[in-house]
Design a protein around this motif. Structure first.
Motif, mmCIF file in Angstrom:
data_model
loop_
_atom_site.group_PDB
_atom_site.id
_atom_site.type_symbol
_atom_site.label_atom_id
_atom_site.label_comp_id
_atom_site.label_asym_id
_atom_site.label_seq_id
_atom_site.Cartn_x
_atom_site.Cartn_y
_atom_site.Cartn_z
ATOM 1 N N THR A 288 0.911 -1.197 -0.004
ATOM 2 C CA THR A 288 0.118 0.013 -0.065
ATOM 3 C C THR A 288 0.611 1.396 0.025
ATOM 4 O OG1 THR A 288 -1.823 -1.023 1.316
ATOM 5 C CG2 THR A 288 -1.764 1.333 1.359
ATOM 6 N N ASP A 289 1.966 1.306 0.878
ATOM 7 C CA ASP A 289 2.877 2.616 0.861
ATOM 8 C C ASP A 289 3.379 2.590 -0.515
ATOM 9 O OD1 ASP A 289 1.907 2.966 3.572
ATOM 10 O OD2 ASP A 289 3.793 2.125 4.339
ATOM 11 N N GLN A 290 4.083 1.562 -0.984
ATOM 12 C CA GLN A 290 4.528 1.865 -2.169
ATOM 13 C C GLN A 290 3.887 2.325 -3.315
ATOM 14 O OE1 GLN A 290 5.841 -2.307 -2.610
ATOM 15 N NE2 GLN A 290 7.903 -1.939 -1.909
ATOM 16 N N ILE A 291 2.351 1.921 -3.521
ATOM 17 C CA ILE A 291 1.759 2.240 -4.781
ATOM 18 C C ILE A 291 1.359 3.736 -4.277
ATOM 19 C CG2 ILE A 291 -0.729 1.782 -3.832
ATOM 20 C CD1 ILE A 291 -0.931 0.610 -6.786
ATOM 21 N N GLU A 292 1.192 4.247 -2.995
ATOM 22 C CA GLU A 292 0.787 5.516 -2.825
ATOM 23 C C GLU A 292 2.088 6.450 -2.928
ATOM 24 O OE1 GLU A 292 -2.264 4.256 0.862
ATOM 25 O OE2 GLU A 292 -0.246 5.111 1.314
ATOM 26 N N ARG A 293 3.103 5.943 -2.841
ATOM 27 C CA ARG A 293 4.442 6.862 -2.983
ATOM 28 C C ARG A 293 4.526 6.934 -4.782
ATOM 29 N NH1 ARG A 293 9.054 8.258 -0.024
ATOM 30 N NH2 ARG A 293 8.006 7.153 1.654
ATOM 31 N N LEU A 294 4.291 5.815 -5.373
ATOM 32 C CA LEU A 294 4.273 5.901 -6.821
ATOM 33 C C LEU A 294 3.378 6.970 -7.380
ATOM 34 C CD1 LEU A 294 5.192 4.643 -9.576
ATOM 35 C CD2 LEU A 294 3.598 2.879 -9.201
ATOM 36 N N CYS A 295 2.164 6.873 -6.908
ATOM 37 C CA CYS A 295 1.063 7.762 -7.462
ATOM 38 C C CYS A 295 1.397 9.155 -7.105
ATOM 39 C CB CYS A 295 -0.076 7.325 -6.695
ATOM 40 S SG CYS A 295 -0.867 6.031 -7.675
ATOM 41 N N PHE A 296 2.023 9.545 -5.936
ATOM 42 C CA PHE A 296 2.520 10.777 -5.618
ATOM 43 C C PHE A 296 3.879 11.237 -6.445
ATOM 44 C CE2 PHE A 296 4.787 13.786 -2.249
ATOM 45 C CZ PHE A 296 3.924 14.952 -2.720
ATOM 46 N N PHE A 297 4.827 10.423 -6.654
ATOM 47 C CA PHE A 297 5.711 10.773 -7.636
ATOM 48 C C PHE A 297 5.428 11.050 -8.846
ATOM 49 C CE2 PHE A 297 8.418 8.874 -11.022
ATOM 50 C CZ PHE A 297 9.639 9.584 -10.882
ATOM 51 N N ALA A 298 4.211 10.391 -9.508
ATOM 52 C CA ALA A 298 3.834 10.825 -10.638
ATOM 53 C C ALA A 298 3.298 11.846 -10.972
ATOM 54 C CB ALA A 298 2.575 9.432 -11.179
ATOM 55 N N CYS A 299 2.894 12.612 -9.855
ATOM 56 C CA CYS A 299 2.141 14.149 -9.918
ATOM 57 C C CYS A 299 3.198 15.040 -9.847
ATOM 58 C CB CYS A 299 1.454 14.308 -8.761
ATOM 59 S SG CYS A 299 -0.074 13.147 -8.589
ATOM 60 N N HIS A 300 4.568 14.478 -10.051
ATOM 61 C CA HIS A 300 5.732 15.516 -10.007
ATOM 62 C C HIS A 300 6.236 15.875 -11.616
ATOM 63 C CE1 HIS A 300 5.849 14.808 -5.777
ATOM 64 N NE2 HIS A 300 6.485 15.569 -5.851
ATOM 65 N N ASN A 301 7.048 16.717 -11.897
ATOM 66 C CA ASN A 301 7.792 16.766 -13.365
ATOM 67 C C ASN A 301 6.937 17.162 -14.235
ATOM 68 O OD1 ASN A 301 10.002 15.601 -12.040
ATOM 69 N ND2 ASN A 301 10.184 13.854 -13.352
ATOM 70 N N CYS A 302 6.018 18.071 -13.989
ATOM 71 C CA CYS A 302 4.942 18.608 -15.089
ATOM 72 C C CYS A 302 5.624 19.859 -15.426
ATOM 73 C CB CYS A 302 3.505 19.107 -14.300
ATOM 74 S SG CYS A 302 2.442 19.811 -15.784
ATOM 75 N N ALA A 303 5.785 20.038 -16.806
ATOM 76 C CA ALA A 303 6.796 21.191 -17.143
ATOM 77 C C ALA A 303 6.066 22.621 -17.190
ATOM 78 C CB ALA A 303 6.867 20.880 -18.892
ATOM 79 N N ARG A 304 4.367 22.465 -16.861
ATOM 80 C CA ARG A 304 3.668 23.844 -16.844
ATOM 81 C C ARG A 304 3.898 24.485 -15.503
ATOM 82 N NH1 ARG A 304 -0.722 24.468 -20.676
ATOM 83 N NH2 ARG A 304 -1.876 25.307 -18.954
ATOM 84 N N THR A 305 4.534 23.782 -14.569
ATOM 85 C CA THR A 305 4.606 24.478 -13.218
ATOM 86 C C THR A 305 5.863 23.819 -12.570
ATOM 87 O OG1 THR A 305 3.511 24.715 -11.039
ATOM 88 C CG2 THR A 305 3.126 22.591 -12.057
#
Length: 379
Positions: A288-305
């Motif tokens: 559970t902690d791993q998939i939550e961390r993965l999803c949070f990581f996926a919300c980074h690196n957006c080039a617009r902000t």
């Protein structure tokens, strides 16, 4: 107007050998509709693989808000193939797979409104092809309006992205594929699992049978809100909004479905709206902690902000890509208004025939050169 814009872009390419064009749009009170000009600029850009454009508002040039040029340069850099920021791999080092062997995918569908003349939906799928999950290729398809939210050709679209990944990574496919799917209501989850997921599995078994996949639905339209019981006074303005990275996986989530609610961003004003995640498939057996961390990581690196956003970046890119495609179809409709009106009027005579004809025409409009498809031209 369409001819004028296309003529200018053609001259810039042929005479000046321009690769990048900065377009200043008229102010709000101008007699010319700036959104129409914008659509024609993008339509002209789409016809030439060698030109990337960036539009700016005239009033923003005169009265520039704080941070405007920082955001503008971030977008331009990303459109030209640059990287604005990265998240260190050590942040998710406890995952049982390597990011250098992983493709993150985002998928979304843009539906026509009730008053729009072109009654067709646009599906967009983007997929990363670098070890830092910062560069994405894309594929766009136009399809019949379908309120089940299904992407009809998602397997073929994903296959195209996998082949592009292979070309960019010394002839090897990714070992891991993480798919984030947007635009799905609660009533359509089972439909997607029985259609999209099954078709992707069949394609992967044929193309790259050893690839592991995770399929995660991300929902933005729901009634869940998270808030603090006491006001946070450490923020720039006092607020009851929860911190970035707050996750809830008990009590308020579906008891029979593997999922969570994640507030990945932080809002200074208003009420933060978290995203709801539903895991339909997980070949990795993530905790559970791993998939939550993965999803949070996926919300980074957006080039617009330079901040974390409220949904995975791959979904945001798919949403922007589908919207850009809609702007292109709008420009095509305006540019060829007589032909389009005739075609749409004729649809009452033989709906199936003329719908297919319109699909073929607009599919050609949305065809993107392979070299350009790996750039973030749509952000």
């Amino acid at each position: 107007m369409p001819e004028t814009v296309e003529y200018c872009l053609e001259n810039l390419k042929n005479i000046k050998q321009a690769e990048f064009v900065l377009v200043v749009l008229p102010s709000e009170n101008a007699t010319i509709d700036k959104s129409t000009i914008y659509n024609f600029v993008k339509f002209g850009e789409n016809n030439d693989k060698n030109i990337i454009s960036q539009c700016v508002m005239g009033e923003k040039v005169v009265n520039t808000p704080q941070g405007y040029y920082d955001n503008l340069l971030d977008k331009i850099n990303a459109k030209l193939g640059g990287t604005n920021m990265l998240v260190g791999h050590d942040y998710i080092q406890d995952l049982p797979f390597s990011l250098s062997e992983t493709m993150v995918v985002g998928a979304d569908v843009n539906h026509p409104g009730m008053i729009e003349k072109v009654p067709l939906s646009i599906a967009a799928v983007v997929g990363s092809f670098d070890a830092n999950i910062s560069h994405y290729s894309n594929d766009i398809r136009i399809q019949k309006k379908d309120r089940t939210e299904t992407i009809h050709d998602i397997a073929q679209m994903l296959e195209k992205l996998l082949i592009h990944y292979q070309k960019k990574n010394e002839g090897r496919y990714p070992n891991n594929v993480i798919v984030f799917r947007d635009g799905v209501g609660d009533g359509h989850v089972k439909i997607l699992r029985d259609s999209e997921l099954v078709s992707m599995e069949a394609m992967l078994n044929r193309l790259a049978p050893n690839v592991k996949i995770a399929f995660i639905i991300v929902q933005k339209r729901h009634i869940v809100r998270l808030g603090l019981t006491t006001q946070n006074t450490n923020a720039r303005k006092p607020t009851y909004n929860v911190d970035s990275g707050t996750v809830v996986d008990t009590h308020i989530v579906e008891p029979m479905i593997d999922g969570m609610v994640l507030n990945s961003h932080f809002s200074q004003l208003g009420t933060s709206k978290p995203s709801k995640y539903t895991i339909l498939r997980d070949d990795f057996g993530l905790k559970t902690d791993q998939i939550e961390r993965l999803c949070f990581f996926a919300c980074h690196n957006c080039a617009r902000t330079r901040k974390t956003i409220s949904i995975p970046t791959s979904i945001r890119y798919a949403d922007l890509c589908a919207y850009r495609a809609k702007q292109l179809t709008d420009a095509y409709q305006t540019r060829n208004s007589d032909q389009t009106s005739t075609s749409l009027t004729s649809m009452t005579v033989d709906t199936e025939l003329h719908e297919q004809e319109l699909l073929m025409k607009l599919s050609k409009v949305l065809t993107i050169d392979a070299e350009k498809s790996e750039k973030l031209y749509y952000i």
